[in-house]
Design an enzyme around this catalytic site. Structure first.
Site, PDB file in Angstrom:
ATOM      1  N   GLY A  77       0.822  -1.190   0.000  1.00 21.73           N
ATOM      2  CA  GLY A  77       0.000   0.000   0.000  1.00 21.73           C
ATOM      3  C   GLY A  77       0.863   1.250   0.000  1.00 21.73           C
ATOM      4  CD  GLN A  79       0.251   8.848  -2.673  1.00 21.48           C
ATOM      5  OE1 GLN A  79       0.687   9.608  -3.520  1.00 21.48           O
ATOM      6  NE2 GLN A  79      -0.688   9.227  -1.816  1.00 21.48           N
ATOM      7  CG  HIS A  83      13.557   1.260   0.214  1.00 20.59           C
ATOM      8  ND1 HIS A  83      13.171   1.502   1.513  1.00 20.59           N
ATOM      9  CD2 HIS A  83      12.490   0.674  -0.390  1.00 20.59           C
ATOM     10  CE1 HIS A  83      11.918   1.088   1.681  1.00 20.59           C
ATOM     11  NE2 HIS A  83      11.494   0.593   0.532  1.00 20.59           N
ATOM     12  N   GLY A 156       4.811   1.124   4.957  1.00 19.64           N
ATOM     13  CA  GLY A 156       4.020   0.615   3.837  1.00 19.64           C
ATOM     14  C   GLY A 156       3.821  -0.876   4.026  1.00 19.64           C
ATOM     15  CB  ILE A 168       9.131   0.353   9.278  1.00 19.74           C
ATOM     16  CG1 ILE A 168      10.177  -0.626   9.867  1.00 19.74           C
ATOM     17  CG2 ILE A 168       7.781   0.104   9.913  1.00 19.74           C
ATOM     18  CD1 ILE A 168      11.526  -0.013  10.137  1.00 19.74           C
ATOM     19  CB  ALA A 169      11.900   2.809   5.117  1.00 22.40           C
ATOM     20  CB  CYS A 185       4.279   9.158   1.511  1.00 26.85           C
ATOM     21  SG  CYS A 185       5.357   7.833   2.104  1.00 26.85           S
TER      22      CYS A 185
END
Length: 220
Positions: A77, A79, A83, A156, A168-169, A185
């Site tokens: 999910g 936008q 990374h 996401g 997560i990031a 996002c």
């Protein structure tokens, strides 16, 4: 390096070096299938990627401003997300048919709230106050004197037959200029930040320790 923890009822894995994004997607998909089949343990997998832009299911083509890095359809999910080196990406594979600490079974909203709380508590270990914002995904750090706020962590998720993947990031010390190739996002009016940009020269190992320490406080 594989580092399962005896204090966690799941595999806790840290992979050194750079993990190819396409390979991470394949590995996650296979592990999620194995969890559903009852042949594998739940897992938190911490990795670091080469510079990459990923598109969630709601990503708008016009929000990719500069495709200077490889672009992948992530299947999660959300936008657009970046990374890259200096960012800790955490892939969380849990079976939501069961409760996990404060997260009740089959409650995706509570699960996402739990991921947020996990990051909030991890960042608190560095005396960084990360906050939620209504209508905005991720965790934010406010500079109230300047009247600004920046995103320090992204979330996401994807859920397949009640098993989660993606996750997560956390920005430890990435090159923040790399975020300029996308509208992160879908939010153009705010910036991004990191532990180092907030004056916290944490190492990746220290960030990992904070994440692992905060995990049981939320997910049991």
């Amino acid at each position: 390096m594989t580092a399962p923890s005896a204090t966690h009822p799941l595999d806790w894995i840290v992979t050194d070096g750079r993990t190819p994004y396409a390979g991470a997607l394949e590995a996650m998909e296979a592990h999620v299938a194995a969890i559903r089949a009852g042949t594998a343990a739940e897992r938190v997998w911490l990795v670091e990627h080469d510079p990459t832009y990923t598109a969630g299911t709601s990503a708008r083509p016009e929000d990719l401003r500069d495709s200077r890095f490889p672009v992948f359809a992530a299947g999660r999910g959300g936008q657009w997300t970046y990374h890259g080196p200096g960012q800790r990406t955490g892939y969380v594979m849990l079976d939501l048919n069961h409760a996990h600490g404060s997260v009740p079974p089959r409650d995706i909203r509570a699960y996402v709230h739990g991921l947020e709380e996990w990051l909030i508590r991890a960042l608190d270990r560095f005396n960084i106050r990360a906050e939620r914002r209504e209508g905005r995904v991720g965790l934010w750090v406010a500079n109230r004197a300047a009247g600004t706020e920046d995103k320090i962590a992204a979330i996401g998720v994807r859920v397949t037959r009640w098993v989660t993947w993606h996750g997560i990031a956390l920005n430890v010390d990435p090159d923040l200029s790399h975020f300029g190739g996308i509208v992160p996002c879908g939010i153009a009016e705010h910036g991004v930040t990191s532990l180092h940009a907030q004056g916290v020269p944490a190492t990746m190992d220290e960030a990992d320790a904070a994440l692992q320490g905060a995990w049981t406080e939320v997910f049991g």
